[in-house]
Write a protein that holds these residues in place. Structure first.
Motif, PDB file in Angstrom:
ATOM      1  N   THR A 144      13.011 -19.812  -0.160  1.00 11.22           N
ATOM      2  CA  THR A 144      14.565 -20.665   0.658  1.00 11.22           C
ATOM      3  C   THR A 144      15.479 -20.563  -0.336  1.00 11.22           C
ATOM      4  O   THR A 144      16.482 -20.313  -0.464  1.00 11.22           O
ATOM      5  N   GLN A 178      14.947 -22.434   7.392  1.00  7.52           N
ATOM      6  CA  GLN A 178      13.884 -23.303   7.071  1.00  7.52           C
ATOM      7  C   GLN A 178      13.994 -24.375   8.274  1.00  7.52           C
ATOM      8  O   GLN A 178      13.002 -24.952   8.850  1.00  7.52           O
ATOM      9  N   ASP A 236      13.965 -17.058   7.183  1.00  7.07           N
ATOM     10  CA  ASP A 236      13.488 -18.449   6.608  1.00  7.07           C
ATOM     11  C   ASP A 236      12.605 -19.032   7.968  1.00  7.07           C
ATOM     12  O   ASP A 236      12.877 -19.844   8.562  1.00  7.07           O
ATOM     13  N   GLU A 237      11.428 -18.879   7.340  1.00  7.73           N
ATOM     14  CA  GLU A 237       9.754 -18.811   8.224  1.00  7.73           C
ATOM     15  C   GLU A 237      10.253 -19.210   9.532  1.00  7.73           C
ATOM     16  O   GLU A 237      10.333 -20.368  10.434  1.00  7.73           O
TER      17      GLU A 237
HETATM   18 MG   LIG Z   1      11.403 -22.721   1.860  1.00  7.01          MG
END
Ligand SMILES: [Mg+2]
Ligand SMILES: Nc1ncnc2c1ncn2[C@@H]1O[C@H](COP(=O)(O)OP(=O)(O)OP(=O)(O)O)[C@@H](O)[C@H]1O
Length: 249
Positions: free
Chosen positions: A43, A85, A174-175
């Motif tokens: 991240t 995220q 992000d994810e």
């Molecule tokens: Mg992360």
């Protein structure tokens, strides 16, 4: 000319080296995975590429231009988009308005020009496109529902639709699969594949769901302790003793 080249990136938070000489090149459009254990620096790397965090050292080049000192809004205008995220949507706004807001060119100059010159036909085209993307993730029936009323997985899909609306040159996710239930995971991966088929840009995807990312990406970058540990096709990375050790250790 590469799409993205990060070199010698360092970022410390107190005594923690979130990035410790991290570097890699993305040469061409494609579906790229970025994996690594918790705290590997994934991240932080996105924050540095998107410009929300300045690195202590190192450089970021985007499409041949050194953008290391650029603020995040300039990078966004230049074609770098990201999802977060923790998943960010505008909870009070409807799903359609979330997507339309994301589609607006940012910056006062562009907004004023838009008000003066953009036609109803243009607005209709953008709305049609927003509805088409919402239907690809099965949210068309929620177009006029405030985002706060969606499930967490649906919010993730809405955030994704919003970032794809700007058709970025480089997309950092992000994810995207985190917290998404198995029934929606297939919708999510189909959507990313469809967007790649249509837009053919560079998508860099951080993910802990190995099954998901190994099936989606053709090139995987592995980070560990702020560095790039390994890179290769899914089978190469999955067979790497170094990667196994990083995850187990
Ligand atoms: Mg992360
Ligand atoms: N703003 C911050 N302040 C202090 N420490 C931070 C900050 N951001 C990140 N860190 C630390 O830097 C390291 C890398 O964090 P980062 O969030 O980049 O890892 P990650 O690979 O994204 O992990 P995860 O898979 O858990 O999301 C971690 O040790 C984290 O605690």
């Amino acid at each position: 000319m590469s799409v993205l080249e990060v070199k010698g990136l360092r970022k410390a938070y107190g005594g923690i080296h979130a990035l410790d000489d991290a570097g890699f090149v993305i040469d061409s459009p494609g579906l790229y995975g970025l994996i690594g254990p918790n705290g590997a620096g994934k991240t932080t790397l996105f924050d540095v590429v998107a410009g929300t965090v300045q690195a202590d050292a190192g450089s970021v080049c985007f499409e041949g231009e050194n953008i290391t000192g650029w603020p995040s809004h300039r990078r966004a205008l230049g074609g770098i988009a990201r999802s977060f995220q923790e998943c960010r949507v505008l909870p009070e706004e409807t799903c359609l308005d979330n997507v339309l807001f994301a589609a607006q060119p940012k910056g006062l100059g562009t907004c004023v020009r838009q008000l003066v010159s953009r036609s109803n036909a243009h607005r209709r085209r953008v709305t049609d496109e927003a509805m088409r993307l919402l239907s690809l993730v099965r949210l068309q029936g929620h177009a006029h529902t405030p985002a706060a009323q969606l499930s967490f997985g649906q919010k993730r899909l809405l955030e994704l639709v919003s970032v794809f609306m700007s058709a970025p040159q480089l997309l950092l996710l992000d994810e995207p699969a985190s917290g998404v239930n198995p029934a929606l995971l297939e919708v999510l991966s189909d959507f990313i594949r469809t967007m790649y088929a249509e837009q053919a840009r560079a998508f860099l995807i951080v993910e802990h769901n190995m099954e998901f990312i190994m099936a989606l990406a053709s090139d995987i970058i592995v980070m560990h302790q702020g560095k790039v540990l390994e890179r290769g096709s899914p089978p190469i990375v999955q067979a790497s003793p170094r990667v196994l050790e990083a995850y187990l250790g």
